[in-house]
Each structure stands twice: as structure tokens, then as C-alpha cells.
Scaffold this active site. Sequence first.
Site, short mmCIF file in Angstrom:
data_model
loop_
_atom_site.label_atom_id
_atom_site.label_comp_id
_atom_site.label_asym_id
_atom_site.label_seq_id
_atom_site.Cartn_x
_atom_site.Cartn_y
_atom_site.Cartn_z
N LYS A 86 0.96 -0.73 -0.10
CA LYS A 86 0.26 0.20 0.26
C LYS A 86 1.08 0.72 0.20
O LYS A 86 1.82 1.42 1.03
CB LYS A 86 -1.24 -0.09 0.89
CG LYS A 86 -2.45 1.04 0.94
CD LYS A 86 -2.96 0.97 2.46
CE LYS A 86 -2.36 1.74 3.57
NZ LYS A 86 -2.52 3.02 3.63
N ASP B 110 -3.44 3.96 -1.85
CA ASP B 110 -4.75 5.48 -1.14
C ASP B 110 -4.28 6.09 -0.74
O ASP B 110 -3.46 7.39 -0.27
CB ASP B 110 -4.06 5.02 0.70
CG ASP B 110 -5.33 4.66 1.63
OD1 ASP B 110 -5.88 4.99 1.24
OD2 ASP B 110 -4.67 4.19 2.71
N LYS C 171 -7.63 8.46 -1.25
CA LYS C 171 -8.44 8.43 -0.25
C LYS C 171 -9.11 10.14 -1.31
O LYS C 171 -9.42 11.18 -0.63
CB LYS C 171 -7.90 8.78 1.45
CG LYS C 171 -7.74 8.20 1.89
CD LYS C 171 -7.47 8.54 3.09
CE LYS C 171 -6.89 6.69 4.08
NZ LYS C 171 -6.03 6.59 4.09
N ASP D 90 -13.40 15.08 -4.29
CA ASP D 90 -12.93 16.01 -4.80
C ASP D 90 -14.87 16.49 -5.45
O ASP D 90 -15.17 15.56 -5.63
CB ASP D 90 -11.64 16.34 -5.65
CG ASP D 90 -11.04 17.57 -5.87
OD1 ASP D 90 -12.13 18.50 -6.45
OD2 ASP D 90 -9.80 17.79 -5.75
N THR E 76 -10.67 4.97 10.75
CA THR E 76 -10.08 3.90 11.48
C THR E 76 -9.92 4.61 12.84
O THR E 76 -9.76 4.40 14.17
CB THR E 76 -8.93 2.67 11.66
OG1 THR E 76 -8.02 2.97 10.86
CG2 THR E 76 -9.82 1.32 10.60
N ARG F 184 -4.06 -4.01 15.20
CA ARG F 184 -2.83 -4.95 16.03
C ARG F 184 -3.02 -6.03 16.56
O ARG F 184 -3.80 -6.48 17.14
CB ARG F 184 -2.47 -3.18 17.48
CG ARG F 184 -2.53 -2.32 16.87
CD ARG F 184 -0.83 -1.94 16.58
NE ARG F 184 -1.41 -0.04 15.69
CZ ARG F 184 -0.91 0.52 15.09
NH1 ARG F 184 -1.43 -0.59 13.99
NH2 ARG F 184 -0.93 1.26 14.27
N GLN G 260 -4.82 4.94 16.84
CA GLN G 260 -5.47 4.30 16.17
C GLN G 260 -6.32 4.01 16.80
O GLN G 260 -5.74 4.19 18.14
CB GLN G 260 -4.90 2.72 15.49
CG GLN G 260 -4.26 2.60 13.63
CD GLN G 260 -4.94 3.25 13.00
OE1 GLN G 260 -6.13 3.34 13.20
NE2 GLN G 260 -4.17 2.94 11.82
N GLY H 132 0.53 -1.20 9.31
CA GLY H 132 1.45 -1.01 8.87
C GLY H 132 2.70 -1.04 9.93
O GLY H 132 3.57 -1.65 9.67
N ARG H 133 2.82 0.33 10.80
CA ARG H 133 3.76 0.19 11.56
C ARG H 133 4.44 -0.73 12.69
O ARG H 133 5.49 -1.42 12.71
CB ARG H 133 3.77 1.41 12.94
CG ARG H 133 3.95 2.58 12.60
CD ARG H 133 3.12 4.11 12.82
NE ARG H 133 1.30 3.67 12.78
CZ ARG H 133 0.83 4.53 13.26
NH1 ARG H 133 1.10 5.38 13.78
NH2 ARG H 133 -0.47 4.71 13.26
O1 C5P Z 1 0.14 1.58 11.08
P1 C5P Z 1 -0.76 1.41 10.90
O2 C5P Z 1 -0.91 -0.18 10.92
O3 C5P Z 1 -1.55 2.07 11.73
O4 C5P Z 1 -1.19 1.63 9.60
C1 C5P Z 1 -3.01 1.85 8.73
C2 C5P Z 1 -2.42 2.07 7.72
O5 C5P Z 1 -3.56 2.07 7.30
C3 C5P Z 1 -2.53 3.59 7.60
O6 C5P Z 1 -1.72 3.76 6.07
C4 C5P Z 1 -3.09 4.08 7.35
O7 C5P Z 1 -3.57 5.33 6.11
C5 C5P Z 1 -4.22 3.41 6.31
N1 C5P Z 1 -5.61 3.93 6.92
C6 C5P Z 1 -6.67 3.40 8.13
N2 C5P Z 1 -7.42 3.91 8.40
C7 C5P Z 1 -8.65 4.06 7.47
C8 C5P Z 1 -7.59 4.00 6.38
C9 C5P Z 1 -7.16 3.49 5.79
O8 C5P Z 1 -5.95 3.70 9.56
N3 C5P Z 1 -10.42 3.80 7.13
#
Ligand code: C5P
Length: 232
Positions: A34, A61, A63, A66, A117, A178, A187, A207-208
Site C-alpha cells: 500500500k 491509498d 483517499k 473532490d 479508524t 494490532r 489508531q 503498517g507500523r
Molecule cells: O501503521 P498502521 O498499521 O496504523 O497503518 C494503517 C494504515 O491504514 C495507514 O496507512 C492508514 O493511512 C490506513 N488507513 C487507516 N484507516 C482507514 C483507512 C486507511 O488506518 N480508515
Amino acid sequence: MNGADRLIVALDVARPQEARDLIARIGDAAGVWKVGLELLYGGGIELVRELADQGQQVFVDAKLLDIPHTVERSTANIAALGAAFLTVHGHDIKTMDAAMRGRGKSDLKLLAVTVLTSLDDDDLKQQGSAMNAADLVLHRAKLRSEAGFDGVIASGHEAADIRKATGTDFLIVTPGIRPEGAATGDQARIMTPAKAIQAGADYLVVGRPITRADDPRAAAMAITRDIENALG
Ligand code: C5P
């Protein structure tokens, strides 16, 4: 699809080279990469094309939100890069219809962002919404059905209700994942990988917990195993 195919790694880094390094370390432990706003604005557009040309599944992503003309033409450009998934804010049908026109006959899958989220009920009240997060997610998930989108982005907490309300013909993609004991960060509506899959998620966005791990491949493989165990 195996567990790795369902794992989308959020490459939330500043530069394409950092993303390439992460992809090389994670390898086949994840199936989709992503590219989000940070990387898109740091040279990531060309990385999307590069990865797609290599046969990788790329999730843009962006998002989008517009006026319809802009959403339609932006979607067409992203489809032309060879991306596999694109996010569009699912606030209204006009925006989603424009994205549908923009993707044309390409294979690009369109996913509606319901409610980020990171937002909880208090944040939504601040935005002027009379609905709580759960109701607003469900409301927007139904809009995506009307627009003909392929699926929605929603937290694990809403996945089961969305599945019940809209059937099985669409994708639920779940961020806010998580593993037990991992740092929450910014989050708000989080869930473990296994619970999110059990709740009905088709794909997990992580992600992280992977990208900041000492061993990103091992972290991804642990999540892949959780996904496979949850699928039985
Ligand atoms: O690091 P982490 O696991 O929190 O990353 C979550 C990813 O999902 C981020 O790239 C964030 O932009 C994306 N995301 C999100 N919530 C949403 C849509 C996308 O956390 N509703």
C-alpha cells in the site's frame, strides 16, 4: 488466497528507496503493497508503476475526494499506472460514481473509505455528524453497494455488521490492526489480526507493527500465521 495474499503492508515511509528496502526485506510474506499519501507525495507515483510492472499488487491509498470531474480523471490516471486497488472517500454516491467512470474497463478495484479508524464517536460529533462511528460506517457501506464499488475500508469492529448488512459479494479491507501487545499509536478502533478475520475482513492493512519491527519479515509472517489460523 493464502494468508500472505490477504496481508496488505502500508508502506508509510517518506521515499521510494525506503519502500523498496522494506519490500525486499518482507518478500513474499505479504501480497499487497500500500502506497499512501506520504509516499505518493514523496515520489511514490513512479514506484506504483515500477511495482505494477514487476507484477506486484499495488494499493494506491489516495483517499480521493473532490468534484466528480477531478475524481474521474484522477482515477483514470491511477488505473493507467497498473494499480490493483484505489481508495476513494465513500461519503456520497456522486464521488463514487465518478471513480467508477474513471476506472473504465481496467482491473482496478475501488474501495470506499467509510470512517477513518483513527476517529472515534467524539471526533465524529466534532465534525457535525449525528451518527456514531458504527452507524456511519454501516450507512456508508450501504452507499458503496449502490455505487457498485468493490468494497470498503472499515475497522474490525464494524466488519461483522457490514458483512451482515451487505452480503458476501464485496471486499472488507481492515486497517487498525494490532497484534496482541503492539503499540496502538494514533489508531482508535483497533483489533488483532485473528479477530478481524473472524469478524469477516478479507484483507488486513498493517503498517507500523510490520514496518517498524526489528525484523519486518518475521512480523509479517507472524500475522500471516494468525490469518491462516483464524481462517482454519
Ligand atoms: O501503521 P498502521 O498499521 O496504523 O497503518 C494503517 C494504515 O491504514 C495507514 O496507512 C492508514 O493511512 C490506513 N488507513 C487507516 N484507516 C482507514 C483507512 C486507511 O488506518 N480508515
